[in-house]
Design an enzyme around this catalytic site. Sequence first.
Site, PDB file in Angstrom:
ATOM      1  N   TYR A  81       0.833  -1.197   0.000  1.00 44.82           N
ATOM      2  CA  TYR A  81       0.000   0.000   0.000  1.00 44.82           C
ATOM      3  C   TYR A  81       0.873   1.255   0.000  1.00 44.82           C
ATOM      4  CZ  TYR A  81      -3.462   3.400   1.700  1.00 44.82           C
ATOM      5  OH  TYR A  81      -4.275   4.492   1.847  1.00 44.82           O
ATOM      6  N   LYS A  92       1.088   4.249  -2.856  1.00 47.44           N
ATOM      7  CA  LYS A  92       0.716   5.632  -2.577  1.00 47.44           C
ATOM      8  C   LYS A  92       1.893   6.587  -2.745  1.00 47.44           C
ATOM      9  CE  LYS A  92      -3.622   4.878  -1.595  1.00 47.44           C
ATOM     10  NZ  LYS A  92      -4.732   5.475  -2.362  1.00 47.44           N
TER      11      LYS A  92
END
Length: 325
Positions: free
Chosen positions: A157, A161
């Site tokens: 993740y 990002k």
Amino acid sequence: MKEIRLKGKTIVITGASSGAGRAAAVEFAQHQPNLVLASRNIDALDEVAEECREFGADVLTVETDVTDPKAVIALANTANDWRNRIDVWINNAGVLAAGDFDSTPMEVHEQVIKTNLLGYMNGAHAVMPFFKSQHYGTIINNISVGGFTAVPYGAGYSASKFGLTGFSEALRGELTKWPHIHVCDLYPAFLDTPGIQHAGNYTGKQLRPAPPVYDPKRLAEAMVNVADDPRTSTYIGSTSLLLKVSHALFPELTTKLTGSIMRRYFKGAAPISPTSGNLFNTVKYGMAPYGGFGIPGKPKAHRKYIAAGLATGLVAGLCLTLFRK
């Protein structure tokens, strides 16, 4: 109050079947644009579409998996064919997986990156020819505080990002000769959405978002404002700015504190079996805007968390500075 001028404009929203995407669809609908709603869950999309039509918006739903470049190209073509224009493209579809990096299957990390990073790149790549042809357009990337603050136990993740922040900056650099094509990034703090219920979970523990948890309507309102008046970066929630400053001043300390807080949470959390959540397939639960974790509509209630976090960060930063001397 500033007038929002979105009536009749064509706006594409990915990940519109639940959470922030669903909240955004309803918020935009109140300004009566032409809405193109996309996600893998067509049944949930049709429910959102009916809600949006009650506000007078024209709505088109398109079943789309953003990890498939051809499907995203088809989405862009469908949107443009529908009203002969695309004014705003909102990259919002996203997934989460939590767990020790080496205990989480690599195909899970790969799917998170394919959705969160490559999915946004697929969207921008598909819509950019239309924007350049019509000489205007706005891309809105819903990035989150994960774009500048690492999430321990969410390595894939974090990679996706952080990658999005770099992608947006690079794309803006390319578009300097196109003054009416905008790339806008949103950095919301933790939201009360079903996203964490949908997450891949390899921690062995039930997951909850860290407080303060914000109303997704605040992000939806920010999307509407940026669509009407584009700006490069928008931070939603005081916690977002606090984390931005904390990481900028004390990056190593911030990451270590975050990891420590998460380990402390795992010790007391209820056990749960490993799951891939909605990473590889859509799910039939948690299709509302809210996840039931926060205190929607009461932003002042977050102040105790913000004050505590600010105090902790300042004390920790001061101690670190003193110890280094």
